[in-house]
Design an enzyme around this catalytic site. Structure first.
Site, PDB file in Angstrom:
ATOM      1  N   SER A   1       0.977  -9.921  -0.423  1.00  0.00           N
ATOM      2  CA  SER A   1       0.768  -8.473  -0.375  1.00  0.00           C
ATOM      3  C   SER A   1       0.920  -7.846   0.999  1.00  0.00           C
ATOM      4  O   SER A   1       0.985  -6.614   1.098  1.00  0.00           O
ATOM      5  CB  SER A   1      -0.628  -8.140  -0.916  1.00  0.00           C
TER       6      SER A   1
ATOM      7  N   LYS B   1       0.811  -1.227   0.000  1.00  0.00           N
ATOM      8  CA  LYS B   1       0.000   0.000   0.000  1.00  0.00           C
ATOM      9  C   LYS B   1       0.840   1.271   0.000  1.00  0.00           C
ATOM     10  O   LYS B   1       0.385   2.331  -0.433  1.00  0.00           O
ATOM     11  CB  LYS B   1      -0.931  -0.006   1.208  1.00  0.00           C
TER      12      LYS B   1
END
Length: 687
Positions: free
Chosen positions: A482, A228
């Protein structure tokens, strides 16, 4: 004037140029040509601008091909990590591409007392205006659908428009940035000021087990343990000094919040992060430690987001969205750029976790431009499948409810821009169960001794399920891990479900006659299979007892043979392995069956904060009798609670109104056949 900086384009210094591989940056003639075009464009010469755009289209694919497949690109090894010279090469290419692109102006960064940022040329009035464009109209209302309305076998592809062979092409149709512009944005991304080029590692154990070459893109190794950071910084680095001075704001309960906080720290601007009051302390303390101001507001993400946007307008801050913005998407797209460069040779597919769609949209926008033969496959939890349902409906939909186990991807609706890109570029979506996610967390721990968060293991679970479902052998695939921001208290549930997800344990229930010797007969029928759990309680209502048990298994055939032995001996047996209601609640109620009149069974999601239970009781008690209540903490923002309430038929409308006004998510379990098996008095005997 710095001799290496002219009109906002940074030239490499002689020492830097000497350290870069030859043939990887623009010639002086190409730079001068680009600068002349930029100067003419500043004077408003439309003809020159068109000529520049034509030259841009011709140059960017050449640069990308040379950069991605050139002789200096590294060959795959068991671990491929960052190469500073190539990162420097990216900066040179990105600066030149930015100067030649009218659609993506480079804004200067502020000089702060705490740290010195890179200084670019002064922002023109036109550039400043482009950064403060009139906000788009609010999105049209979306259709509300239930996630269970679309279910597929684990690993089965829900096709996108590209996989279906659709001839429609909305990519670059004027609704948003086109293919060439996204390619330029990815190449000119500023993410490497704060992010690392994450390594690409071969998963040797999983590769041997599946018969494929499975590579793992380690985004869980970023400074905030999540990808992110890329998108947040890429957007914030393009803000004007005035916008940075006013500060930024975002709403998030997890990884996006940390990405914005770290980006603000590096850029020297003030950041306000609005998080729901249910956010675990470890998460908001991590954000606070990065220097951001944390505001706890609302019981849900939607309430936190509404407050953040209101405060954004009142204070003149810039709102940083988690996924639905071209600059955020382009920042995430650098993951795809790195994969293409790091892994030479044939590549079958890249598996990407999907929440709002920013990561998969950015990767698809880049990879489909430079390696169109590579499949881009998204992975979603089966109870949080907003993108798969949107692709099936041909438009964005809103989920009526969403599973919270993989909280990093638990969104009710995907973004408008992300859906536009995914609809045209993504090959499809595979869905996986919570058990499969837990199994992949365990697989990753055994492979690399790292613990992923549920959303971080999602792509790994999807890649394994896809390879098994389609019998893929000998191909090369990449799965993106992720994130690794795991709540410690969730590990208990992961441990319980990991072996179920790996098909190494099964949960069953069998009716035994209440007579001497029945238990011994049962044990003999189980045979050599290992019993890992057993629950039994005498039931006075019937002549048969219901026992719940778990067994360790090696193959599906082994389990089927045991069930057949039970059935042949007239012992009714049920396989409960795939029923989440049983695994979360009903397995703990063995022997607690009842024939309570007018009983309704619902699952409620209780916010984890003081006063939640009393608010629930005030809504329903003493109006109706509560006949069942089971709470199970799962390390999520909300607690999963199973409730039984005796409501006469004439009071149903009143009950639903009170449930709606309570504000907690809830769903009926009356049609779950396991409820009648384990909680209601059975209508049949075991003989």
């Amino acid at each position: 004037m710095n001799p290496c900086t002219v009109a906002g384009v940074r030239r490499p210094s002689p020492s830097a140029a000497a350290s870069e591989p030859p043939g990887t940056h623009l010639s002086c003639r190409a730079r001068v040509k680009g600068l002349k075009h930029a100067a003419r464009r500043a004077r408003g010469d439309n003809d020159a601008r068109k000529a520049n755009e034509k030259g841009e289209r011709a140059r960017i694919p050449m640069l990308t091909a040379r950069f991605c497949a050139g002789p200096h690109a590294p060959r795959p090894t068991s671990t491929i990590s960052c190469r500073p010279a190539l990162v420097s090469c990216w900066a040179t290419m990105a600066a030149a591409a930015t100067a030649a692109s009218a659609s993506f102006p480079a804004a200067p960064l502020r000089r702060d007392g705490r740290s010195l940022s890179r200084v670019a040329a002064a922002t023109t009035a036109a550039e400043a205006a482009s950064l403060t464009a009139v906000p788009p109209p609010p999105p049209a209302p979306t259709v509300r659908v239930a996630p269970e309305s679309l279910q597929r076998e684990s690993g089965c592809l829900v096709p996108g428009a590209r996989e279906r062979g659709s001839e429609e092409d909305g990519f670059g149709d004027g609704e948003g940035p086109g293919a060439m512009e996204y390619l330029t944005r990815v190449l000119s991304s500023k993410v490497y000021d704060v992010a690392i080029e994450s390594p690409l590692q071969l998963a040797t154990k999983l590769s041997d087990r599946l018969g494929v070459n499975l590579w793992i893109k380690r985004e869980d190794l970023q400074p905030v343990f999540s990808f992110k950071l890329r998108g947040a910084y890429n957007m914030m680095a393009k803000l004007s000094p005035e916008q940075l001075e006013r500060g930024v704001i975002c709403s998030s309960a997890g990884n996006h919040a940390q990405g914005v906080a770290l980006s603000a720290q590096r850029l020297g601007c003030d950041a306000v992060i609005v998080m729901p009051v249910t956010t675990p302390e470890i998460k908001w303390q991590s954000v606070k430690s990065l220097g951001a101001t944390v505001v706890l507001k609302g019981d849900s993400y939607d309430e936190a987001q509404s407050y953040a946007k209101l405060r954004c307008e009142q204070e003149g801050r810039t709102f940083i969205p988690p996924f639905d913005h071209p600059d955020v998407i382009a920042g995430q797209g650098t993951v795809g750029m790195e994969i293409v460069r790091q892994l030479q040779g044939p590549l079958h597919a890249i598996f990407v976790p999907v929440g709002g769609g920013g990561l998969i949209a950015g990767i698809a926008a880049y990879v489909k431009r430079v390696r169109p033969e590579v499949k881009i496959i998204g992975v979603e939890p089966s109870d949080a499948n907003a993108m798969a349902l949107s692709l099936c409906h041909g438009k964005r939909v809103t989920l009526e409810h969403v599973g919270g186990f993989a909280d990093g991807v638990a969104v009710k609706a995907v973004g408008e821009e992300t859906f536009r890109l995914c609809r045209e570029l993504v090959d499809g979506i595979v869905m996986v169960s919570r058990d499969a996610i837990c199994a992949s967390i365990k697989n990753m721990f055994e492979e690399k001794r790292n613990i992923l968060e549920p959303a971080g293991a999602l792509a790994l679970a999807g890649a394994e399920a896809y390879c098994k479902y389609y019998g893929l052998k000998g191909e090369t695939v990449v799965a993106i891990t992720s994130g690794a921001n795991m709540n410690f208290d969730r590990l208990r549930l992961v441990t319980e479900l990991a072996d179920v997800g790996r098909k190494q344990e099964a949960l069953l229930a069998t009716f035994l006659p209440e007579e001497q010797g029945s238990f011994k007969k049962f044990a003999a029928l189980v045979g050599r299979m290992n019993i890992t759990e057993f629950k039994y309680r005498y039931d006075s209502h019937t002549t048969g007892a219901l026992v719940s048990y778990s067994v360790g298994i090696h193959t599906d055939n082994e389990l089927e043979a045991m069930v057949d032995r039970m059935e042949s001996a007239n012992l009714k047996t049920f396989n409960l392995t795939d029923n989440d209601l049983v695994k979360d609640h009903l397995r703990y109620f063995i022997g607690g069956r009842s024939d309570a009149k007018d009983e309704l069974i619902y699952r409620f999601i209780f916010p984890e904060r003081p006063g939640t239970l009393m608010k629930f009781l005030d809504a329903f008690s003493p109006r109706w009798n509560i006949s069942l209540f089971h709470y199970r903490a799962q390390g999520e923002a909300g607690a999963n609670v199973l409730v039984g309430i005796q409501v006469p038929p004439e009071d149903l409308d009143e009950f639903r109104n009170r449930a709606d006004n309570l504000g907690y998510e809830y769903m009926s379990e009356m049609n779950n056949e396991m409820y009648r098996l384990l909680l209601r008095v059975p209508k049949f005997s075991c003989h």
